[in-house]
Design an enzyme around this catalytic site. Structure first.
Site, PDB file in Angstrom:
ATOM      1  N   ASP A 118       0.847  -1.337   0.121  1.00  0.00           N
ATOM      2  CA  ASP A 118      -0.052  -0.115  -0.004  1.00  0.00           C
ATOM      3  C   ASP A 118       0.612   1.262  -0.093  1.00  0.00           C
ATOM      4  OD1 ASP A 118      -2.219   1.242   0.099  1.00  0.00           O
ATOM      5  OD2 ASP A 118      -2.435   1.524   2.193  1.00  0.00           O
ATOM      6  N   HIS A 151       2.803   3.570  -8.922  1.00  0.00           N
ATOM      7  CA  HIS A 151       2.782   2.249  -9.323  1.00  0.00           C
ATOM      8  C   HIS A 151       4.146   1.641  -9.984  1.00  0.00           C
ATOM      9  CE1 HIS A 151      -1.601   2.212  -7.711  1.00  0.00           C
ATOM     10  NE2 HIS A 151      -1.666   2.921  -8.628  1.00  0.00           N
ATOM     11  N   SER A 204      -7.122  -5.816  -6.041  1.00  0.00           N
ATOM     12  CA  SER A 204      -8.304  -6.347  -5.388  1.00  0.00           C
ATOM     13  C   SER A 204      -9.608  -6.229  -6.218  1.00  0.00           C
ATOM     14  CB  SER A 204      -8.510  -5.611  -4.115  1.00  0.00           C
ATOM     15  OG  SER A 204      -8.939  -4.345  -4.126  1.00  0.00           O
ATOM     16  N   THR A 205     -10.535  -7.092  -5.671  1.00  0.00           N
ATOM     17  CA  THR A 205     -11.830  -6.734  -6.504  1.00  0.00           C
ATOM     18  C   THR A 205     -12.445  -5.530  -6.194  1.00  0.00           C
ATOM     19  OG1 THR A 205     -12.869  -7.783  -4.472  1.00  0.00           O
ATOM     20  CG2 THR A 205     -12.709  -9.362  -6.311  1.00  0.00           C
ATOM     21  N   LEU A 255      11.126 -20.124  -5.579  1.00  0.00           N
ATOM     22  CA  LEU A 255      10.367 -19.484  -5.019  1.00  0.00           C
ATOM     23  C   LEU A 255       9.030 -19.343  -5.570  1.00  0.00           C
ATOM     24  CD1 LEU A 255       9.593 -16.824  -3.078  1.00  0.00           C
ATOM     25  CD2 LEU A 255      10.471 -15.533  -4.846  1.00  0.00           C
ATOM     26  N   ARG A 312      -5.286  -1.934   8.188  1.00  0.00           N
ATOM     27  CA  ARG A 312      -6.370  -2.804   8.036  1.00  0.00           C
ATOM     28  C   ARG A 312      -5.997  -3.993   7.119  1.00  0.00           C
ATOM     29  NH1 ARG A 312      -8.404   2.299   6.173  1.00  0.00           N
ATOM     30  NH2 ARG A 312      -7.632   2.522   3.740  1.00  0.00           N
ATOM     31  N   GLU A 334       1.895 -13.538  11.719  1.00  0.00           N
ATOM     32  CA  GLU A 334       2.554 -12.404  12.465  1.00  0.00           C
ATOM     33  C   GLU A 334       2.191 -10.945  11.605  1.00  0.00           C
ATOM     34  OE1 GLU A 334       2.937 -13.165  15.606  1.00  0.00           O
ATOM     35  OE2 GLU A 334       3.223 -15.209  15.315  1.00  0.00           O
TER      36      GLU A 334
HETATM   37  C1  FPP Z   1      -1.909   0.087  -3.316  1.00  0.00           C
HETATM   38  O1  FPP Z   1      -1.439   1.447  -3.320  1.00  0.00           O
HETATM   39  C2  FPP Z   1      -1.390  -0.712  -4.609  1.00  0.00           C
HETATM   40  C3  FPP Z   1      -1.796  -1.286  -5.631  1.00  0.00           C
HETATM   41  C4  FPP Z   1      -3.442  -1.198  -5.878  1.00  0.00           C
HETATM   42  C5  FPP Z   1      -1.307  -1.700  -6.828  1.00  0.00           C
HETATM   43  C6  FPP Z   1       0.084  -2.587  -6.393  1.00  0.00           C
HETATM   44  C7  FPP Z   1       0.833  -2.567  -7.605  1.00  0.00           C
HETATM   45  C8  FPP Z   1       2.122  -2.584  -7.749  1.00  0.00           C
HETATM   46  C9  FPP Z   1       2.880  -2.643  -6.696  1.00  0.00           C
HETATM   47  C10 FPP Z   1       2.731  -2.564  -8.962  1.00  0.00           C
HETATM   48  C11 FPP Z   1       2.371  -3.316 -10.010  1.00  0.00           C
HETATM   49  C12 FPP Z   1       2.879  -4.637  -9.648  1.00  0.00           C
HETATM   50  C13 FPP Z   1       2.910  -5.778 -10.407  1.00  0.00           C
HETATM   51  C14 FPP Z   1       3.418  -7.237  -9.786  1.00  0.00           C
HETATM   52  C15 FPP Z   1       2.944  -5.719 -11.922  1.00  0.00           C
HETATM   53  P1  FPP Z   1      -2.407   2.522  -3.601  1.00  0.00           P
HETATM   54  O2  FPP Z   1      -2.583   2.714  -4.780  1.00  0.00           O
HETATM   55  O3  FPP Z   1      -3.959   2.028  -2.766  1.00  0.00           O
HETATM   56  O4  FPP Z   1      -1.714   3.660  -2.502  1.00  0.00           O
HETATM   57  P2  FPP Z   1      -2.593   4.783  -1.751  1.00  0.00           P
HETATM   58  O5  FPP Z   1      -3.237   4.059  -0.439  1.00  0.00           O
HETATM   59  O6  FPP Z   1      -1.480   5.827  -1.584  1.00  0.00           O
HETATM   60  O7  FPP Z   1      -3.537   5.474  -2.735  1.00  0.00           O
END
Ligand code: FPP
Length: 224
Positions: free
Chosen positions: A12, A29, A57-58, A122, A178, A191
Site C-alpha cells: 500500500d 505504481h 483487489s476486487t 520461490l 487494516r 504475525e
Molecule cells: C496499493 O497502493 C497498490 C496497488 C493497488 C497496486 C499494487 C501494484 C504494484 C505494486 C505495481 C504493480 C505490480 C505488479 C506485480 C505488476 P494504493 O494505490 O492504494 O496507494 P494509496 O493508498 O497511497 O492510494
C-alpha cells in the site's frame, strides 16, 4: 528447516507516493514495481518458499479507468519483459483471484503459469482481482456442490491457496492498519507487521528487519 516459509504483502501507498513525488498516482505504481523486484530478490536470499503479493483487489475496479488501465499495462509489460528471467531464477508464478481479464491478458497469465509451473525456488502468488470474502463463499459453494463436509481442511482445499501453507508473516506498508479483504482465512495465525513507509520507499533492509523480528518470536498457535 526455515521457520519462515510464506510472506504475504499488502503493497500500500503507491498512489500517495506518486502524488507526493511526481504529482501522479501512476508514477507511484511504476516505482512500486521496483520495490516488488527488490523484495523478490530478498525473498530468495532469505530462502522463503512463498511470496504472496496483493496487486489488485476486487474493490480496485472502483478506481478511475485511467489508473486501472495503467496498472494492467504495467503488469502486462512486467510479465512480457521478465517472465523468462523469473523462469531462469527457478521462480514459479501463480495467480490467485478470479481470472476474468481480457482474452490477451488471460492468455499471458496462463502462459506464465504454465512456463514456470515446475520451478521450485520461490513461488510468487500474485493476487489479481482477488477478494477474500468471495474466495471463502466460492469454497463453501464448491463443498456443497460436491456434498462434502464443511470443515477446515475442506475449506482450505477449496481456496485459491490450496496446498500453500498459511502466511507466517503479513506485511502492510502505507501507514494503514487494516486487512482490506486479503487472505482473511489464511492469516488466522500470521504475525502482522504494519509499516509506516509507503510501498515505493520500502526496501530490502526494512524487509530483513521484519524477518529478524519474526525469527525472534515465539509462536504458540493458541497454546502456551
Ligand atoms: C496499493 O497502493 C497498490 C496497488 C493497488 C497496486 C499494487 C501494484 C504494484 C505494486 C505495481 C504493480 C505490480 C505488479 C506485480 C505488476 P494504493 O494505490 O492504494 O496507494 P494509496 O493508498 O497511497 O492510494
Amino acid at each position: 528447516m526455515n521457520p519462515l516459509k510464506h510472506v504475504a504483502i499488502i503493497m500500500d501507498g503507491n498512489g500517495r507516493w506518486g502524488l507526493k513525488n511526481y504529482n501522479s498516482r501512476n508514477k507511484g505504481h511504476r516505482y512500486g514495481l521496483k520495490t516488488v523486484e527488490k523484495i523478490i530478490k530478498a525473498s530468495i536470499q532469505n530462502k522463503i518458499s512463498f511470496l504472496t503479493l496483493y496487486a489488485f483487489s476486487t474493490e480496485n475496479w472502483k478506481r478511475p479507468i485511467s489508473e486501472v488501465s495503467y496498472l494492467f499495462k504495467l503488469l502486462e509489460n512486467f510479465l512480457n519483459n521478465k517472465i523468462f528471467d523469473l523462469h531462469k531464477q527457478q521462480i514459479k508464478l501463480k495467480i490467485i483471484g478470479k481470472k476474468n481479464f481480457s482474452k490477451k491478458l488471460n492468455k499471458l497469465l496462463l502462459f506464465c503459469e504454465n512456463k514456470t509451473k515446475n520451478n521450485k525456488k520461490l513461488q510468487i502468488n500474485l493476487a489479481l482481482n482477488y477478494g477474500s470474502k468471495s474466495e471463502i463463499i466460492n469454497a463453501v459453494k464448491l463443498i456443497n456442490k460436491n456434498k462434502k463436509k464443511i470443515n477446515e481442511t475442506n475449506i482450505s482445499n477449496c481456496l485459491y491457496t490450496k496446498n500453500i501453507p498459511d502466511p507466517d508473516i503479513l506485511i502492510r506498508t502505507g501507514n494503514t492498519n487494516r486487512l482490506s479483504n486479503f487472505l482473511l482465512w489464511q492469516i488466522s495465525y500470521s504475525e502482522i507487521f504494519f509499516i509506516k513507509k509507503l510501498w515505493p520507499d520500502f526496501n530490502e533492509k526494512d524487509y530483513n528487519v521484519i524477518i529478524k523480528k519474526f525469527l525472534k518470536l515465539k509462536r504458540n498457535f493458541g497454546s502456551i
